[in-house]
Design a protein around this motif. Structure first.
Motif, PDB file in Angstrom:
ATOM      1  N   PRO A 253       0.810  -1.224   0.000  1.00  0.00           N
ATOM      2  CA  PRO A 253       0.000   0.000   0.000  1.00  0.00           C
ATOM      3  C   PRO A 253       0.843   1.274   0.000  1.00  0.00           C
ATOM      4  CG  PRO A 253      -0.839  -1.565   1.619  1.00  0.00           C
ATOM      5  CD  PRO A 253       0.481  -2.088   1.151  1.00  0.00           C
ATOM      6  N   LYS A 254       2.024   1.209   0.593  1.00  0.00           N
ATOM      7  CA  LYS A 254       2.889   2.390   0.640  1.00  0.00           C
ATOM      8  C   LYS A 254       3.467   2.693  -0.745  1.00  0.00           C
ATOM      9  CE  LYS A 254       4.176   1.177   5.374  1.00  0.00           C
ATOM     10  NZ  LYS A 254       5.275   1.027   6.354  1.00  0.00           N
ATOM     11  N   PHE A 255       3.932   1.648  -1.419  1.00  0.00           N
ATOM     12  CA  PHE A 255       4.456   1.836  -2.770  1.00  0.00           C
ATOM     13  C   PHE A 255       3.360   2.322  -3.706  1.00  0.00           C
ATOM     14  CE2 PHE A 255       8.090  -0.317  -1.201  1.00  0.00           C
ATOM     15  CZ  PHE A 255       9.112  -0.141  -2.118  1.00  0.00           C
ATOM     16  N   GLU A 256       2.196   1.709  -3.597  1.00  0.00           N
ATOM     17  CA  GLU A 256       1.100   2.099  -4.490  1.00  0.00           C
ATOM     18  C   GLU A 256       0.627   3.522  -4.221  1.00  0.00           C
ATOM     19  OE1 GLU A 256      -1.773  -1.018  -3.998  1.00  0.00           O
ATOM     20  OE2 GLU A 256      -0.735  -2.359  -5.420  1.00  0.00           O
ATOM     21  N   ALA A 257       0.691   3.949  -2.957  1.00  0.00           N
ATOM     22  CA  ALA A 257       0.311   5.325  -2.625  1.00  0.00           C
ATOM     23  C   ALA A 257       1.247   6.314  -3.303  1.00  0.00           C
ATOM     24  CB  ALA A 257       0.338   5.525  -1.111  1.00  0.00           C
ATOM     25  N   VAL A 258       2.544   6.017  -3.280  1.00  0.00           N
ATOM     26  CA  VAL A 258       3.529   6.906  -3.912  1.00  0.00           C
ATOM     27  C   VAL A 258       3.330   6.942  -5.421  1.00  0.00           C
ATOM     28  CG1 VAL A 258       5.983   7.325  -4.329  1.00  0.00           C
ATOM     29  CG2 VAL A 258       5.227   6.543  -2.083  1.00  0.00           C
ATOM     30  N   ILE A 259       3.211   5.778  -6.029  1.00  0.00           N
ATOM     31  CA  ILE A 259       3.064   5.719  -7.490  1.00  0.00           C
ATOM     32  C   ILE A 259       1.797   6.446  -7.943  1.00  0.00           C
ATOM     33  CG2 ILE A 259       2.739   4.183  -9.457  1.00  0.00           C
ATOM     34  CD1 ILE A 259       5.587   4.167  -8.340  1.00  0.00           C
ATOM     35  N   LYS A 260       0.711   6.261  -7.192  1.00  0.00           N
ATOM     36  CA  LYS A 260      -0.541   6.919  -7.555  1.00  0.00           C
ATOM     37  C   LYS A 260      -0.412   8.439  -7.497  1.00  0.00           C
ATOM     38  CE  LYS A 260      -5.503   7.031  -6.476  1.00  0.00           C
ATOM     39  NZ  LYS A 260      -6.576   6.489  -5.607  1.00  0.00           N
TER      40      LYS A 260
ATOM     41  N   GLU B  93       1.704   9.697 -10.403  1.00  0.00           N
ATOM     42  CA  GLU B  93       0.938   9.698 -11.657  1.00  0.00           C
ATOM     43  C   GLU B  93      -0.083  10.835 -11.692  1.00  0.00           C
ATOM     44  OE1 GLU B  93      -0.673   5.784 -11.608  1.00  0.00           O
ATOM     45  OE2 GLU B  93       1.114   4.847 -12.501  1.00  0.00           O
ATOM     46  N   ASN B  94      -0.788  11.032 -10.562  1.00  0.00           N
ATOM     47  CA  ASN B  94      -1.836  12.060 -10.524  1.00  0.00           C
ATOM     48  C   ASN B  94      -1.274  13.473 -10.573  1.00  0.00           C
ATOM     49  OD1 ASN B  94      -3.789  10.080 -10.359  1.00  0.00           O
ATOM     50  ND2 ASN B  94      -4.074  10.255  -8.150  1.00  0.00           N
ATOM     51  N   GLU B  95      -0.161  13.686  -9.886  1.00  0.00           N
ATOM     52  CA  GLU B  95       0.366  15.043  -9.742  1.00  0.00           C
ATOM     53  C   GLU B  95       1.383  15.428 -10.810  1.00  0.00           C
ATOM     54  OE1 GLU B  95      -0.650  17.319  -7.547  1.00  0.00           O
ATOM     55  OE2 GLU B  95      -2.141  15.914  -6.751  1.00  0.00           O
TER      56      GLU B  95
END
Length: 427
Positions: A322-329, A332-334
């Motif tokens: 979840p930590k890695f996915e939070a960063v990647i998301k 991508e969004n920003e």
């Protein structure tokens, strides 16, 4: 999103004002987040606390072969620990020596031994006019620190999505006898999360070095650190490939349980050819009476076998993913489409590598620090701490909570945008 590089001066100036206001608001939150090292989180350490109950005063501290782990003996590791570490590295137990708590210690000793006594009868490196090492970049700062300490000249080798630039490696190693080694993190590399392709591993094994004492330092630190059950990278066995290619002595492979059990209190191992291991043992008989067999036994009794280790690592992945996915998301969004940074989404390991616009990494790190986020220094992923492009930033998502990681990632992207806008306005 519109690329910042397509914006005119007026647009960039207006955006800068908006970003500066957002940055001041973020500073006012008083965040204190540490993403400087790839440290296991408290929840990961808590998960293995019952390893301390594996051995107690009523336990029989005997190996299966009857060795009393409380006493002297067994220089190179108890057989059960050899089997466990061999299975983690996917090699044979007779190719393994189990050491103490850190593979970094083995790597340091291996370089130091080569400097003072040479490699399998070769001239000690310290007596040579020049000794060089190849360093895939971006890479692991502690590797670079070892070679720098011994005055070894380091040569940057760019990483590709398949591993180091092998055309460059082959050319340099073949032509220059002073090149004695190369640092490698072959699976979920630090910091990019790249796993060497089968062809890259085979090309390593087929190297024809000018130096007979050339060695591949294969730091397989993240061999079992997957993030996903159904999307795991695989890595060819470099030791087996070197044997097939007629270069059985060319590689040392290192691994540990530092991020599997307790960080700094696990067990480590080196795998290599019989000739290399016999040479290492010769020095071990003088260097140590033996490593901590009780800790080796504790790990074997706790994990039991490789299946127990892998079940444990799935629990690690549930915390890390979840930590890695939070960063990647957030990235991508920003930052998606802005053309001011790039990154890879790793399938395992402990880091995310971010490439900023050239000349921006130091300023981004400084802005992050000003806002309350501690990160690895810019340049740390290059020898001598000198990133020639001032662009690479290592993100370590493991220690903060997922919520903290999401906050930190948002603030990080804010700093990236602000520094990038300033850079574009100046140019």
């Amino acid at each position: 999103m519109k690329s910042l590089k397509d914006m005119g001066k007026d647009e960039l100036t207006q955006l800068k004002a908006e970003l500066e206001k957002s940055f001041e608001d973020a500073k006012g939150k008083g965040l204190k987040l540490d993403m400087s090292r790839g440290k296991p989180s408290v929840s990961q350490l808590d998960m293995v606390m019952d390893i301390m109950d594996t051995l107690n005063s009523s336990s029989k501290l005997l190996t299966e072969g009857g060795v009393d782990c409380r006493n002297y003996g067994v220089l190179d590791g108890i057989p059960e620990a050899k089997k466990l570490m061999a299975d983690i590295m996917e090699v044979s137990p007779d190719q393994v020596i189990v050491n103490g708590n850190a593979s970094l210690n083995i790597m340091y000793d291996t370089v130091a031994r080569s400097m003072t006594h040479g490699v399998l009868g070769s001239t000690p490196w310290a007596k040579l006019d020049k000794v060089k090492f190849l360093c895939p970049v971006p890479g692991y700062d502690r590797h670079f620190a070892i070679t720098e300490l011994f005055g070894i000249e380091m040569i940057n080798v760019p990483m590709t999505v398949n591993g180091p630039d092998m055309d460059m490696v082959e050319e340099l190693v073949t032509k220059d006898e002073s090149i004695k080694g190369i640092w490698c993190v072959p699976k979920y590399s630090n910091p990019q999360g790249i796993t060497y392709s089968d062809e890259t591993v085979k090309r390593f094994a087929r190297l024809k070095p000018a130096a007979k004492d050339f060695r591949i330092f294969w730091d397989n630190a993240y061999a079992i650190h997957h993030l996903y059950d159904n999307d795991q990278a695989t890595l060819l066995d470099i030791i087996g490939e070197c044997e097939k290619a007629g270069n059985p002595d060319m590689v040392y492979e290192f691994a540990s349980t530092s991020k599997v059990s307790f960080a700094g209190s696990g067990i480590s191992a080196v795998a290599a050819s019989k000739a290399n291991l016999d040479y290492i043992r010769k020095f071990m008989t003088i260097q140590t009476i033996g490593h901590d067999k009780i800790n080796q036994l504790r790990h074997v009794r706790y994990f039991k076998d490789i299946n127990g280790v892998m079940a444990h690592m799935k629990r690690h992945a549930d915390i890390m993913r979840p930590k890695f996915e939070a960063v990647i998301k957030v990235l991508e969004n920003e930052l998606g489409g802005l053309e001011i940074g790039s990154w890879l989404a790793p399938k395992g390991g402990y880091f995310i590598s971010f490439e900023a616009m050239n000349g921006c990494a130091k300023d981004i790190i400084a802005k992050c620090k000003e806002a309350g986020i501690v990160m690895t220094n810019a340049g740390a992923t290059y020898p001598y701490g000198k990133d020639p492009f001032d662009s690479n930033i290592r993100i370590a998502p493991s220690f903060p909570t997922p919520d903290e990681m999401q906050q930190a990632a948002v603030l990080f992207t804010l700093c990236v945008k602000l520094v990038s806008v300033n850079k574009l306005l100046k140019s």
